[in-house]
Motif scaffolding. Structure first.
Motif: not given
Ligand code: ADP
Ligand code: MG
Length: 270
Positions: A61-62, A65-67, A77, A99, A103, A105, A177, A186
């Motif tokens: 997931l991280n 989500s580009t973390q 995307y 983000m 998106w 999170f 969010n 996410f």
């Protein structure tokens, strides 16, 4: 596990996925986070990633989500203009905007997703300010509307999240969010730290919001009941790899892989 999944999902006329993941891998030194993950998410689709603790769910997931940076592989995307972009090739400014707008999170620990030293209203309004809204009345109005949508009373708008219960903090995190009308959200164990009765209320709320907003979501959970209630599709992970993917009811009622059979029959301690 008795409760049946009533979520209908129909990709309709969309001919391109919202998210496409290819050959994704993340290693921490020698240790495997996740390996060889391929996946597509369609607009309006809710995917649950399930598996035992340590199976690589949060890592995946991280990375998506580009973390976290992947060791290998790609995440594309479909931006609002319809163009598929490699999310790791975006500029830092583009990625931040994505983000904050398209998106969301939701963390298991609300303190990671909220600013604990500003008011509930400011937590929600801040996301709108980040995308250019400056009008105080509109910011406050949107915050009030969203607090109500997540069942937080308007008279709590100036309270700090420190004064909120765990369930309220989680609902505030959801409002923060969703106020920017994201298309993809996410969630990592969104009901994780909560009492069972509080979990049930939060799940009901989440299910209603996801359905009414037509959100796409990727939900990480070790709780198959959460997956059953919220997702259209399930992906089962073990030791960083995808073991089985399928429609939620099919995977839970008629698992094909021996590992999933163990997981579903609760033989495994998750
Ligand atoms: P899950 O969310 O399914 O519990 P994680 O993605 O957290 O699983 O962990 C997958 C694997 O990666 C585990 O073996 C875990 O110990 C390892 N791992 C996770 N984060 C790190 C990290 N920051 N550094 C080193 N290893 C990590
Ligand atoms: Mg995790």
């Amino acid at each position: 596990m008795q409760k049946h999944n009533e979520n209908a999902f129909d990709p309709g006329g969309d001919e391109a996925p919202l998210l496409r993941i290819e050959g994704l891998e993340k290693r921490y030194g020698q240790r495997v986070g996740c390996v060889d993950v391929d996946l597509e998410i369609w607009p309006g689709e809710v995917l649950a990633i399930v598996g035992e603790s340590g199976s690589g769910k949060s890592t995946l997931l991280n990375v998506i989500s580009t973390q976290l940076e992947p060791t290998e592989g790609h995440v594309h995307y479909r931006m609002r203009d319809g163009v598929m972009r490699d999310v790791f090739a975006l500029t830092e400014a583009e990625r931040r905007l994505l983000m904050r707008t398209d998106w969301g999170f939701v963390h298991q620990d609300p303190a990671m997703g909220l600013r604990m030293n500003v008011s509930a209203g400011a937590n929600v309004g801040e996301r709108l300010m980040a995308i250019g809204e400056r009008h105080y009345g509109r910011l406050r109005g949107a915050a009030d509307t969203w607090l109500q949508r997540v069942e937080i009373q308007s008279d709590r708008i100036d309270d700090s999240p420190r004064q909120f219960s765990g369930g309220m903090r989680q609902r505030l995190q959801i409002a923060r969010n969703l106020v920017s009308t994201p298309r993809l959200i996410f969630m990592d164990e969104p009901t994780g730290g909560l009492d069972v009765s509080v979990q049930a209320r939060l799940l009901d709320l989440l299910r209603g919001l996801v359905n009414s907003l037509g959100l796409s979501a990727i939900i990480v959970t070790h709780d198959l009941a959460v997956a059953r209630l919220l997702s259209h599709r399930i992906m089962v992970m073990k030791e960083g790899r995808v073991v089985e993917t399928g429609l939620t009811d099919q995977v839970l009622d008629d698992p094909q892989e021996p590992y999933t059979q163990l997981l579903v029959s609760s033989v495994l301690q998750v």
